[in-house]
Design a protein around this motif. Structure first.
Motif, short mmCIF file in Angstrom:
data_model
loop_
_atom_site.label_atom_id
_atom_site.label_comp_id
_atom_site.label_asym_id
_atom_site.label_seq_id
_atom_site.Cartn_x
_atom_site.Cartn_y
_atom_site.Cartn_z
N ARG A 24 0.83 -1.20 0.00
CA ARG A 24 0.00 0.00 0.00
C ARG A 24 0.87 1.25 0.00
O ARG A 24 0.64 2.18 -0.76
CB ARG A 24 -0.91 -0.03 1.23
CG ARG A 24 -1.74 1.22 1.43
CD ARG A 24 -2.35 1.25 2.80
NE ARG A 24 -1.38 1.76 3.76
CZ ARG A 24 -1.69 2.22 4.96
NH1 ARG A 24 -2.93 2.18 5.38
NH2 ARG A 24 -0.76 2.68 5.77
N GLU A 25 1.90 1.27 0.84
CA GLU A 25 2.81 2.42 0.92
C GLU A 25 3.52 2.65 -0.40
O GLU A 25 3.63 3.79 -0.86
CB GLU A 25 3.84 2.21 2.03
CG GLU A 25 3.28 2.17 3.42
CD GLU A 25 2.82 3.52 3.93
OE1 GLU A 25 3.38 4.55 3.48
OE2 GLU A 25 1.91 3.55 4.74
N ASP A 74 -10.29 2.76 3.37
CA ASP A 74 -10.58 3.92 4.22
C ASP A 74 -9.37 4.81 4.48
O ASP A 74 -9.43 5.69 5.33
CB ASP A 74 -11.14 3.44 5.57
CG ASP A 74 -12.47 2.73 5.39
OD1 ASP A 74 -13.22 3.10 4.46
OD2 ASP A 74 -12.77 1.81 6.17
N TRP A 75 -8.29 4.61 3.75
CA TRP A 75 -7.06 5.37 3.99
C TRP A 75 -7.26 6.80 3.49
O TRP A 75 -7.37 7.07 2.30
CB TRP A 75 -5.89 4.71 3.31
CG TRP A 75 -4.56 5.21 3.74
CD1 TRP A 75 -4.27 5.86 4.89
CD2 TRP A 75 -3.34 5.12 3.02
NE1 TRP A 75 -2.94 6.18 4.95
CE2 TRP A 75 -2.34 5.73 3.80
CE3 TRP A 75 -2.98 4.58 1.80
CZ2 TRP A 75 -1.02 5.81 3.41
CZ3 TRP A 75 -1.67 4.65 1.41
CH2 TRP A 75 -0.70 5.26 2.20
N ARG A 76 -7.31 7.74 4.43
CA ARG A 76 -7.62 9.13 4.12
C ARG A 76 -6.59 9.77 3.19
O ARG A 76 -6.94 10.55 2.30
CB ARG A 76 -7.74 9.94 5.41
CG ARG A 76 -8.31 11.32 5.15
CD ARG A 76 -8.51 12.15 6.38
NE ARG A 76 -8.77 11.38 7.57
CZ ARG A 76 -8.46 11.80 8.79
NH1 ARG A 76 -7.89 12.96 8.97
NH2 ARG A 76 -8.72 11.05 9.84
N GLN A 77 -5.32 9.47 3.38
CA GLN A 77 -4.27 10.04 2.54
C GLN A 77 -4.48 9.67 1.07
O GLN A 77 -4.36 10.51 0.19
CB GLN A 77 -2.92 9.48 2.99
CG GLN A 77 -1.93 10.52 3.40
CD GLN A 77 -0.63 9.87 3.83
OE1 GLN A 77 -0.61 8.85 4.50
NE2 GLN A 77 0.46 10.49 3.44
N ALA A 133 -6.54 -0.74 1.12
CA ALA A 133 -6.97 0.00 2.31
C ALA A 133 -8.03 1.03 1.89
O ALA A 133 -7.71 2.20 1.66
CB ALA A 133 -5.78 0.69 2.95
N TYR A 188 1.11 3.96 -3.03
CA TYR A 188 0.78 5.35 -2.75
C TYR A 188 1.91 6.27 -3.18
O TYR A 188 1.68 7.28 -3.85
CB TYR A 188 0.48 5.53 -1.26
CG TYR A 188 0.25 6.98 -0.90
CD1 TYR A 188 -0.97 7.59 -1.18
CD2 TYR A 188 1.26 7.75 -0.33
CE1 TYR A 188 -1.17 8.94 -0.87
CE2 TYR A 188 1.07 9.08 -0.02
CZ TYR A 188 -0.15 9.67 -0.30
OH TYR A 188 -0.35 11.00 -0.01
N CYS A 200 -4.19 1.06 -4.49
CA CYS A 200 -3.90 1.32 -3.08
C CYS A 200 -5.20 1.26 -2.26
O CYS A 200 -5.23 0.68 -1.17
CB CYS A 200 -3.23 2.68 -2.97
SG CYS A 200 -2.70 3.12 -1.35
#
Length: 167
Positions: free
Chosen positions: A90-91, A122-125, A120, A94, A116
């Motif tokens: 994920r990182e 719900d990842w806000r970023q 995840a 992103y 990404c």
């Protein structure tokens, strides 16, 4: 009334300036990360080296220098092939998306941020980045339509002027 006018001009200037909320990184931070990677290569654990490379990749894709962004993209693409946990994947996705966004490849950036978000949701970023990408694509489309409409208007005006001169 004055507040409405101010808000209008603020939104217009934000439209033309890009207005994303992704941080920038300075050259001195990149240099520090490069030193950290060099030190980690001299004998530290594999895990420490990977973490140092990720920090360097982060700083590169957040740089204002296009060559740094391209270097960060290359490093992250090389690191994607490794066996990683979903969190690390994920990182990397992103950061790759940020890199492509910074380099102007918005469709590739959007594809990566969507991957990404499948990991995840719900990842806000990532959601914020996706909104910035979509805003940029919309802005570029509006500007493109404006340029095309102006060109068509100029051509039509030229034809009308030429026809009126012949009469």
């Amino acid at each position: 009334m004055e507040a409405k006018v101010s808000k209008f001009f603020g939104s217009v200037s934000n439209f033309f300036s890009g207005g994303d909320h992704i941080p920038w990184c300075d050259r001195d931070v990149i240099a520090g990360c490069e030193r950290e990677v060099a030190d980690a290569e001299k004998g530290s654990s594999d895990e420490l080296l990977k973490e140092s490379i990720m920090r360097l990749s982060w700083s590169l894709v957040h740089s204002r220098q296009p060559e740094d962004v391209q270097r960060g993209i290359a490093m992250l693409e090389a690191a994607l092939s490794g066996d990683d946990s979903p969190l690390k994947m994920r990182e990397k996705l992103y950061l790759l998306s940020v890199g492509y966004f910074r380099s102007g490849d918005y469709s590739r950036s959007r594809d990566l941020v969507e991957q990404c978000l499948t990991i995840a949701p719900d990842w806000r970023q990532a959601r914020t980045l996706k909104k910035s990408i979509e805003d940029k694509i919309t802005k570029d489309g509006v500007i493109g339509i404006g340029i095309a409409a102006t060109a068509v208007g100029l051509i039509a005006g030229g034809i009308a002027a030429a026809v009126s001169r012949k009469k």
